[in-house]
Motif scaffolding. Structure first.
Motif, PDB file in Angstrom:
ATOM      1  N   GLU A 162       1.151  -1.248   0.164  1.00 31.40           N
ATOM      2  CA  GLU A 162       0.122   0.125  -0.231  1.00 31.40           C
ATOM      3  C   GLU A 162       1.230   0.904  -0.463  1.00 31.40           C
ATOM      4  O   GLU A 162       2.044   1.227   0.139  1.00 31.40           O
ATOM      5  N   ALA A 211      -2.214   3.894  -4.152  1.00 32.48           N
ATOM      6  CA  ALA A 211      -1.928   2.519  -4.959  1.00 32.48           C
ATOM      7  C   ALA A 211      -1.853   1.778  -4.033  1.00 32.48           C
ATOM      8  O   ALA A 211      -1.688   1.991  -2.972  1.00 32.48           O
ATOM      9  N   SER A 212      -2.139  -0.125  -4.652  1.00 31.91           N
ATOM     10  CA  SER A 212      -1.944  -1.014  -3.887  1.00 31.91           C
ATOM     11  C   SER A 212      -1.573  -1.986  -5.069  1.00 31.91           C
ATOM     12  O   SER A 212      -1.813  -1.939  -6.357  1.00 31.91           O
ATOM     13  N   GLY A 213      -1.384  -2.604  -4.375  1.00 29.04           N
ATOM     14  CA  GLY A 213      -0.790  -4.097  -4.781  1.00 29.04           C
ATOM     15  C   GLY A 213      -0.570  -4.979  -4.785  1.00 29.04           C
ATOM     16  O   GLY A 213      -0.736  -5.229  -2.924  1.00 29.04           O
ATOM     17  N   SER A 254      -1.251  -7.825  -9.312  1.00 25.74           N
ATOM     18  CA  SER A 254      -2.507  -6.847  -9.288  1.00 25.74           C
ATOM     19  C   SER A 254      -1.760  -5.699  -8.774  1.00 25.74           C
ATOM     20  O   SER A 254      -1.332  -5.659  -7.446  1.00 25.74           O
ATOM     21  N   THR A 301      -3.795  -1.138  -8.243  1.00 22.53           N
ATOM     22  CA  THR A 301      -4.750  -0.430  -8.463  1.00 22.53           C
ATOM     23  C   THR A 301      -4.328   1.062  -8.020  1.00 22.53           C
ATOM     24  O   THR A 301      -3.969   1.168  -6.513  1.00 22.53           O
ATOM     25  N   HIS A 302      -4.647   1.697  -8.726  1.00 23.78           N
ATOM     26  CA  HIS A 302      -5.026   3.184  -8.321  1.00 23.78           C
ATOM     27  C   HIS A 302      -5.799   4.049  -9.203  1.00 23.78           C
ATOM     28  O   HIS A 302      -6.596   3.404 -10.394  1.00 23.78           O
ATOM     29  N   ARG A 335      -5.958   0.189 -13.745  1.00 21.63           N
ATOM     30  CA  ARG A 335      -6.253  -1.336 -12.758  1.00 21.63           C
ATOM     31  C   ARG A 335      -4.892  -2.055 -13.691  1.00 21.63           C
ATOM     32  O   ARG A 335      -4.883  -2.079 -14.833  1.00 21.63           O
ATOM     33  N   GLU A 365      -3.136  -6.325 -14.117  1.00 27.07           N
ATOM     34  CA  GLU A 365      -3.352  -7.246 -13.827  1.00 27.07           C
ATOM     35  C   GLU A 365      -2.345  -7.933 -14.966  1.00 27.07           C
ATOM     36  O   GLU A 365      -1.733  -7.314 -15.886  1.00 27.07           O
ATOM     37  N   ARG A 424      -8.917   3.907 -15.617  1.00 25.25           N
ATOM     38  CA  ARG A 424     -10.532   3.836 -14.973  1.00 25.25           C
ATOM     39  C   ARG A 424     -11.589   5.089 -14.972  1.00 25.25           C
ATOM     40  O   ARG A 424     -10.333   6.778 -15.056  1.00 25.25           O
TER      41      ARG A 424
END
Length: 336
Positions: free
Chosen positions: A190, A203-205, A229, A231-232, A236, A238, A262
């Motif tokens: 995070e 952001a997270s991963g 994965s 996400t921001h 996103r 993958e 997104r």
């Protein structure tokens, strides 16, 4: 949507060897010793050089590059102590002279709730304080053991900076967990940068690796053994890896990265990725046209495959190397 993919043809490594390497890493971790102030005690250069030489012979490390870095660090230390560098040059030298250190902060080594600090140390062995707010969030990583069972679940939490006892909020935090029984590794991340616009600064991963699924995939198993994965607010990501066995007995490994914008950011993300791909292509074309000798993207990918083949060939000897490193670590009592 932008999808990038590449297939590597690489040498195989049997499951038993991988399990022995993992066990060797746990053995090295258990062998670590700390001095009276909690800093990790490292082997002296004579003991370490023999292990480095063996690793170099196996192709696991570049001995010349290591020697070059050591020489540059020693030269930087000498210039700092004996010279009178300008402020800009001093900062450069301090970076060259620094090294990473591990400190046991509280608890007993590798027991749950034990805390450590990973810090950048000056040439005098003193933790380096970041110079400004821009770098403060990336200095000093706190690590806390939440469980430690080499044959079951071993997990740690980490946070940068280490705000233990200071109340300072972390900029980056997450966890790493290995399940020896299930053969899985999970990593989470995070990020929340300080400043306005928290949504765009966050952001997270997550990364999941499944060894059982990996070796099953080689024989037609349906589950991708590696999944990534991220996400921001704007995009996103993958990613996954599929592995199959070639008729020659090698591994055909396909790595895929799927990037999607997104919401209202979708066209901007698509345009940025298109521009990035075009930039790489132009650079590679220039390198081929001018014959500068610089590696192209394809050259780097081919080198990565060759590096894996070298490591795979040496893999059966790595457990013995790790066992010797653990023995040297457990015998040493000298602070670096």
């Amino acid at each position: 949507m932008t999808r990038l993919s590449h297939t590597f043809d690489i040498a195989p490594v049997d499951r038993e060897t991988v399990d022995r390497i993992v066990a060797g890493l746990y053995q090295v971790a258990a062998a670590c010793r700390f001095d009276g102030r909690g800093w990790l005690i490292t082997p002296d250069e004579e003991a370490l050089s023999l292990l480095v030489e063996r690793a170099g012979e196996l192709g696991l490390i570049d001995v010349r590059e290591r020697e070059k870095r050591i020489a540059e660090r020693e030269q930087a230390i000498t210039e700092l102590r004996e010279g009178d560098p300008s402020p800009g040059r001093r900062e450069e030298l301090e970076i060259q002279a620094s090294r990473l250190g591990l400190q046991l902060r509280s608890g007993r080594h590798l027991e749950p709730r034990t805390r450590y600090l990973v810090a950048e140390l000056s040439s005098d062995g003193i933790p380096v304080e970041p110079g400004d707010d821009e770098t403060k969030g990336w200095s000093g990583t706190g690590v806390a053991v939440t469980s430690w069972d080499p044959w079951g679940r071993a997990a740690i939490d980490y946070a940068m900076p280490d705000g233990t006892g200071t109340g300072e909020p972390a900029v980056t935090w997450g966890s790493v967990a290995h399940d020896g029984a299930a053969g899985t590794l999970d990593w989470s991340l995070e990020v929340r940068l300080p400043g306005r616009g928290a949504r765009l600064r966050s952001a997270s991963g997550a990364l999941h690796i499944d060894l059982d699924a990996w070796y099953a995939a080689l024989d037609g198993g349906p589950v991708p053994p590696v999944h990534l994965s991220a996400t921001h607010a704007m995009a996103r990501v993958e990613g996954w890896i599929d592995a199959t066995r070639t008729p020659e007995g090698r591994w055909s490994v396909k790595a895929v990265l799927d990037v999607r914008g997104r919401g209202v950011y979708r066209p901007f993300v698509a345009a940025a990725l298109w521009a990035m791909r075009a930039s790489f292509r132009r650079q590679d074309a220039r390198i081929r046209r001018e014959g500068t000798g610089e590696p192209t993207t394809a050259d780097r990918l081919e080198q990565a495959a060759r590096d894996w083949d070298t490591a795979a060939q040496a893999a059966p000897q790595v457990p013995d190397l790790l066992a010797d490193l653990a023995r040297v670590m457990s015998e040493e009592r000298r602070r670096p």
